[in-house]
Design a protein around this motif. Structure first.
Motif, PDB file in Angstrom:
ATOM      1  N   ILE A   1       0.816  -1.220   0.000  1.00  0.00           N
ATOM      2  CA  ILE A   1       0.000   0.000   0.000  1.00  0.00           C
ATOM      3  C   ILE A   1       0.839   1.255   0.000  1.00  0.00           C
ATOM      4  CG2 ILE A   1      -1.953  -1.099   1.149  1.00  0.00           C
ATOM      5  CD1 ILE A   1      -1.107   0.361   3.704  1.00  0.00           C
ATOM      6  N   GLY A   2       2.159   1.130   0.128  1.00  0.00           N
ATOM      7  CA  GLY A   2       3.001   2.314   0.048  1.00  0.00           C
ATOM      8  C   GLY A   2       3.818   2.579   1.283  1.00  0.00           C
ATOM      9  N   GLY A   3       3.880   1.651   2.204  1.00  0.00           N
ATOM     10  CA  GLY A   3       4.730   1.805   3.378  1.00  0.00           C
ATOM     11  C   GLY A   3       4.007   2.394   4.574  1.00  0.00           C
ATOM     12  N   ALA A   4       4.805   2.760   5.579  1.00  0.00           N
ATOM     13  CA  ALA A   4       4.256   3.260   6.837  1.00  0.00           C
ATOM     14  C   ALA A   4       3.490   4.578   6.667  1.00  0.00           C
ATOM     15  CB  ALA A   4       5.371   3.418   7.858  1.00  0.00           C
ATOM     16  N   PRO A   5       3.941   5.534   5.829  1.00  0.00           N
ATOM     17  CA  PRO A   5       3.162   6.768   5.675  1.00  0.00           C
ATOM     18  C   PRO A   5       1.752   6.513   5.125  1.00  0.00           C
ATOM     19  CG  PRO A   5       5.373   7.106   4.855  1.00  0.00           C
ATOM     20  CD  PRO A   5       5.239   5.647   5.146  1.00  0.00           C
ATOM     21  N   ALA A   6       1.634   5.606   4.171  1.00  0.00           N
ATOM     22  CA  ALA A   6       0.310   5.298   3.615  1.00  0.00           C
ATOM     23  C   ALA A   6      -0.561   4.609   4.660  1.00  0.00           C
ATOM     24  CB  ALA A   6       0.448   4.416   2.381  1.00  0.00           C
ATOM     25  N   LEU A   7       0.042   3.727   5.457  1.00  0.00           N
ATOM     26  CA  LEU A   7      -0.710   3.050   6.518  1.00  0.00           C
ATOM     27  C   LEU A   7      -1.211   4.061   7.549  1.00  0.00           C
ATOM     28  CD1 LEU A   7      -1.625   0.291   7.578  1.00  0.00           C
ATOM     29  CD2 LEU A   7       0.496   0.201   8.883  1.00  0.00           C
ATOM     30  N   ALA A   8      -0.386   5.038   7.895  1.00  0.00           N
ATOM     31  CA  ALA A   8      -0.802   6.083   8.838  1.00  0.00           C
ATOM     32  C   ALA A   8      -1.940   6.912   8.250  1.00  0.00           C
ATOM     33  CB  ALA A   8       0.379   6.977   9.191  1.00  0.00           C
ATOM     34  N   GLY A   9      -1.861   7.228   6.971  1.00  0.00           N
ATOM     35  CA  GLY A   9      -2.936   7.980   6.321  1.00  0.00           C
ATOM     36  C   GLY A   9      -4.249   7.219   6.311  1.00  0.00           C
ATOM     37  N   LEU A  10      -4.183   5.906   6.059  1.00  0.00           N
ATOM     38  CA  LEU A  10      -5.399   5.091   6.103  1.00  0.00           C
ATOM     39  C   LEU A  10      -5.983   5.047   7.506  1.00  0.00           C
ATOM     40  CD1 LEU A  10      -4.498   2.074   3.815  1.00  0.00           C
ATOM     41  CD2 LEU A  10      -6.268   3.769   3.439  1.00  0.00           C
ATOM     42  N   GLY A  11      -5.114   4.977   8.510  1.00  0.00           N
ATOM     43  CA  GLY A  11      -5.593   4.968   9.891  1.00  0.00           C
ATOM     44  C   GLY A  11      -6.290   6.268  10.258  1.00  0.00           C
ATOM     45  N   VAL A  12      -5.716   7.396   9.861  1.00  0.00           N
ATOM     46  CA  VAL A  12      -6.331   8.695  10.151  1.00  0.00           C
ATOM     47  C   VAL A  12      -7.663   8.829   9.420  1.00  0.00           C
ATOM     48  CG1 VAL A  12      -6.076  11.175   9.781  1.00  0.00           C
ATOM     49  CG2 VAL A  12      -4.178   9.855  10.699  1.00  0.00           C
TER      50      VAL A  12
END
Length: 136
Positions: free
Chosen positions: A72-83
């Protein structure tokens, strides 16, 4: 002089012949320099042979979670999905007034929403009512 490719490994006899050829082409070369060059060449060859004899390092497979995060694009993308998930959950539970008034204007209803409103009937109550009315 003899043409050589990078990475070629020579035997002791071939190295001696190569240095004899170099001494013949350059007779002014001091003997001590030739000996040091020969020692360095033997050391490099020994290191290469030792590196080739070492078994390759095992390949570690990434876990399913690591492959998902990388996909999905790494940790920044995962953080964006969480927010985005938390924002959507918050808007679903406690919608602001402008959202509820906009929904009321579109649907033509004046229903007010309360986060404390709970439906006390369960899905099984409807099944019981349906079977009793059909006589079964």
């Amino acid at each position: 002089m003899t043409e050589r490719k990078a990475g070629d490994v020579l035997s002791d006899g071939a190295l001696d012949a190569l240095f004899a050829e170099a001494r013949f082409a350059e007779p002014d070369l001091p003997d001590g320099l030739t000996a040091r060059i020969l020692e360095d060449a033997q050391m490099v060859q020994a290191e290469r042979l030792a590196a080739e004899a070492r078994p390759p390092e095992p390949v570690r497979r990434a876990s399913l979670w690591q492959r998902f995060v990388r996909g999905i694009g790494g940790a920044p993308a995962l953080a964006g999905l969480g927010v985005a998930t938390m924002a959507g959950l918050w808007l679903g539970v406690m919608p602001p007034a402008f959202v509820t008034s906009g929904v009321s204007a579109i649907t033509g209803t004046t229903t007010s929403y309360s986060p404390y409103m709970v439906d006390s009937t369960s899905a099984f109550d409807f099944i019981v009512d349906e079977t009793s009315s059909t006589g079964g």
